[in-house]
Motif scaffolding. Structure first.
Motif, PDB file in Angstrom:
ATOM      1  N   VAL A 238       0.856  -1.331   0.061  1.00  0.00           N
ATOM      2  CA  VAL A 238       0.104   0.160   0.024  1.00  0.00           C
ATOM      3  C   VAL A 238       0.902   1.375   0.048  1.00  0.00           C
ATOM      4  CG1 VAL A 238      -2.058  -1.277   1.005  1.00  0.00           C
ATOM      5  CG2 VAL A 238      -0.168  -0.029   2.615  1.00  0.00           C
ATOM      6  N   MET A 239       2.067   0.984  -0.434  1.00  0.00           N
ATOM      7  CA  MET A 239       3.172   2.230  -0.193  1.00  0.00           C
ATOM      8  C   MET A 239       4.170   2.496  -1.293  1.00  0.00           C
ATOM      9  SD  MET A 239       3.892   1.766   3.494  1.00  0.00           S
ATOM     10  CE  MET A 239       5.197   0.315   3.943  1.00  0.00           C
ATOM     11  N   THR A 263       2.144  11.034  -2.234  1.00  0.00           N
ATOM     12  CA  THR A 263       3.155  11.415  -1.219  1.00  0.00           C
ATOM     13  C   THR A 263       4.612  10.898  -1.745  1.00  0.00           C
ATOM     14  OG1 THR A 263       1.226  10.456   0.182  1.00  0.00           O
ATOM     15  CG2 THR A 263       3.617  10.852   1.295  1.00  0.00           C
ATOM     16  N   ARG A 264       4.857   9.939  -2.581  1.00  0.00           N
ATOM     17  CA  ARG A 264       6.307   9.721  -3.167  1.00  0.00           C
ATOM     18  C   ARG A 264       6.665  11.139  -3.768  1.00  0.00           C
ATOM     19  NH1 ARG A 264       7.870   9.228  -7.964  1.00  0.00           N
ATOM     20  NH2 ARG A 264       9.705   7.746  -8.379  1.00  0.00           N
ATOM     21  N   LYS A 265       5.799  11.666  -4.604  1.00  0.00           N
ATOM     22  CA  LYS A 265       6.562  12.745  -5.464  1.00  0.00           C
ATOM     23  C   LYS A 265       6.667  14.019  -4.539  1.00  0.00           C
ATOM     24  CE  LYS A 265       3.512  12.998  -8.877  1.00  0.00           C
ATOM     25  NZ  LYS A 265       2.600  13.414  -9.595  1.00  0.00           N
ATOM     26  N   SER A 266       5.596  13.931  -3.298  1.00  0.00           N
ATOM     27  CA  SER A 266       6.086  15.059  -2.309  1.00  0.00           C
ATOM     28  C   SER A 266       7.255  14.886  -1.612  1.00  0.00           C
ATOM     29  CB  SER A 266       4.793  15.300  -1.354  1.00  0.00           C
ATOM     30  OG  SER A 266       3.784  15.357  -2.169  1.00  0.00           O
ATOM     31  N   VAL A 267       7.697  13.686  -1.306  1.00  0.00           N
ATOM     32  CA  VAL A 267       9.007  13.388  -0.702  1.00  0.00           C
ATOM     33  C   VAL A 267       9.994  13.927  -1.306  1.00  0.00           C
ATOM     34  CG1 VAL A 267      10.307  11.462   0.120  1.00  0.00           C
ATOM     35  CG2 VAL A 267       7.960  11.560   0.931  1.00  0.00           C
ATOM     36  N   ILE A 268      10.004  13.483  -2.670  1.00  0.00           N
ATOM     37  CA  ILE A 268      11.127  13.731  -3.679  1.00  0.00           C
ATOM     38  C   ILE A 268      11.277  15.310  -3.891  1.00  0.00           C
ATOM     39  CG2 ILE A 268      12.134  13.547  -5.903  1.00  0.00           C
ATOM     40  CD1 ILE A 268      10.366  11.016  -6.118  1.00  0.00           C
ATOM     41  N   GLU A 269      10.290  15.982  -3.848  1.00  0.00           N
ATOM     42  CA  GLU A 269      10.353  17.345  -3.972  1.00  0.00           C
ATOM     43  C   GLU A 269      10.912  18.226  -2.752  1.00  0.00           C
ATOM     44  OE1 GLU A 269       7.049  19.474  -6.014  1.00  0.00           O
ATOM     45  OE2 GLU A 269       6.493  17.471  -6.620  1.00  0.00           O
ATOM     46  N   MET A 300      14.747   2.602   5.668  1.00  0.00           N
ATOM     47  CA  MET A 300      13.758   2.463   4.756  1.00  0.00           C
ATOM     48  C   MET A 300      12.556   2.998   5.137  1.00  0.00           C
ATOM     49  SD  MET A 300      14.622  -1.452   3.738  1.00  0.00           S
ATOM     50  CE  MET A 300      13.353  -1.917   2.764  1.00  0.00           C
ATOM     51  N   PHE A 301      11.529   3.336   4.320  1.00  0.00           N
ATOM     52  CA  PHE A 301       9.947   3.798   4.680  1.00  0.00           C
ATOM     53  C   PHE A 301       9.158   3.946   3.534  1.00  0.00           C
ATOM     54  CE2 PHE A 301      12.443   7.810   3.906  1.00  0.00           C
ATOM     55  CZ  PHE A 301      11.473   8.673   3.044  1.00  0.00           C
ATOM     56  N   GLY A 302       7.904   3.590   3.837  1.00  0.00           N
ATOM     57  CA  GLY A 302       7.049   3.536   2.910  1.00  0.00           C
ATOM     58  C   GLY A 302       6.476   5.073   2.649  1.00  0.00           C
ATOM     59  N   SER A 303       5.909   5.381   1.445  1.00  0.00           N
ATOM     60  CA  SER A 303       5.128   6.895   1.583  1.00  0.00           C
ATOM     61  C   SER A 303       3.613   6.224   0.865  1.00  0.00           C
ATOM     62  CB  SER A 303       5.832   7.774   0.640  1.00  0.00           C
ATOM     63  OG  SER A 303       5.968   7.380  -0.664  1.00  0.00           O
ATOM     64  N   ALA A 307      -0.799   5.278   4.297  1.00  0.00           N
ATOM     65  CA  ALA A 307       0.342   4.992   5.165  1.00  0.00           C
ATOM     66  C   ALA A 307       1.203   6.146   5.600  1.00  0.00           C
ATOM     67  CB  ALA A 307       1.157   4.033   4.318  1.00  0.00           C
ATOM     68  N   VAL A 308       0.812   7.420   4.915  1.00  0.00           N
ATOM     69  CA  VAL A 308       1.691   8.639   5.257  1.00  0.00           C
ATOM     70  C   VAL A 308       2.926   8.416   5.092  1.00  0.00           C
ATOM     71  CG1 VAL A 308       2.002  10.542   6.722  1.00  0.00           C
ATOM     72  CG2 VAL A 308       0.026   9.335   6.924  1.00  0.00           C
TER      73      VAL A 308
END
Ligand code: COI
Length: 359
Positions: A238-239, A263-269, A300-303, A307-308
């Protein structure tokens, strides 16, 4: 966002269930608000959207969704800030992605005004279900199913687009110290040219059995590898997934096999904004195992929306288990805070991601 005012038929619930809900102990996705949005597609056109009391649907047993799985969905959240204002996080991304899923599953695209005016009207009606405070949100589930009564294996001529909402806290059980993932060696989630990038129901159903096997080994999620070689780490159940090796942040690129997570693209930005060293490139099983063995795999983490940012505490591969260093969630904590502060209107929104719902 939409700028038109769409006609929506409204039928209000005669009473609210809100008093029966224990908002401090919510199991993810199990409680729903008083209303739902329903919009039918028939005769080649979207009909007038309706907001009505949340409740069961009546569908013909031959409805195509039951036979061919022509079903897609989205996930986004609404947040309430201390001054009672309500916010959505990057909702345009969800609308755009939903329409990409529609195209891939040969379903009609959802017009912007139905998605946004429908959602905002629903949120206004159910605003008391959005709780303030850290970790609280309203999980919004837009979805579309094929409703034509006919078992011929062809795209449905009729559909139902709906939005339901569920008050949410964390996706994983409260108090869990980290998600444990099992690297996939045999089963696959998605293939080249397939539907892995789309948020279609079958992508998730197909994971349930391998995930059940992983659960029996003590893992919470499968971390999927590419179907052809099983050598590249792609995404978890789920992430999307990130790795910190030394002080470098690494994640797999999106493709037709990987969900383009908001959330993935927000983390990268945010990572780029923080001046971090970010690599978006294929991540191999072997480099991660080598990094774990030499001690350079720090996190390691999921986004994901649900899952936030969820720290991963260990992983399994070919019968071996690798634990990540304890309390080394430096990046996960940083991204979680920066994203949550934007979502809840606590920090300046320098990226323009927050959308205010007028209530
Ligand atoms: C989300 O994070 O919104 C998702 O759709 C994942 C889910 C299957 C709970």
């Amino acid at each position: 966002m939409s700028s038109t005012t769409l006609k929506i038929e409204i039928e209000k619930a005669t009473s609210s269930k809100i008093g029966q809900v224990d908002f401090d102990n919510l199991a993810f996705g199990s409680v729903f608000t008083d209303h739902m949005l329903v919009c039918d597609f028939k005769d080649g056109a979207w009909q007038t959207p309706k907001i009505k009391p949340y409740g069961p649907l009546s569908l013909d047993p031959s409805a195509k969704v039951f036979h061919y799985g022509q079903a897609i969905f989205e996930g986004l959240k609404a947040y309430k800030s201390n001054d009672d204002s309500i916010w959505l996080f990057r909702p345009d991304e969800n609308h755009t992605r939903m329409n990409k899923s529609c195209v891939r599953l040969q379903m009609p695209e959802i017009p912007k005004e139905i998605f946004f005016d429908g959602l905002e009207t629903l949120l206004k009606m159910d605003k008391d279900w959005i709780k303030k405070g850290e970790g609280n949100s309203l999980y919004i589930r837009p979805f579309m199913i094929a409703t034509e009564s006919c078992v011929s294996a062809s795209p449905s001529l009729e559909y139902k687009f709906m939005i339901i909402c569920s008050p949410a806290q964390s996706y994983f059980k409260k108090g869990m110290s980290g998600v444990k993932v099992l690297f996939a060696e045999k089963y696959s989630r998605a293939a080249n040219g397939g539907v892995g990038f789309a948020k279609c129901a079958g992508n998730y159903a197909g994971q349930f059995y391998p995930t059940h096997l992983a659960n029996q080994e003590g893992y919470h999620q499968v971390l999927w590898t590419d179907a052809s070689t099983h050598e590249n780490l792609e995404e978890a159940g789920v992430m999307n997934v990130f790795f910190r090796v030394g002080d470098k942040l690494i994640t797999a690129p999106t493709s037709d096999r990987i969900l383009d997570g908001v959330t993935r693209k927000s983390v990268i930005e945010i990572a780029k904004d923080e001046g971090l060293d970010v690599e978006v490139r294929p991540v191999t099983v072997h480099e991660i195992i080598a990094a774990a063995k030499e001690g350079s795999l720090k996190e390691m983490f999921g986004s994901g929306t649900a899952a936030v940012i969820s720290p991963i505490s260990g992983f399994g591969y070919k019968g071996a288990h690798y634990d990540l260093p304890e309390i080394e969630n430096k990046f996960a904590d940083l991204f979680k805070k920066r994203i949550s502060d934007i979502q809840c209107n606590k920090a300046k929104d320098k990226f323009g991601w927050r959308h205010k719902v007028s209530v």
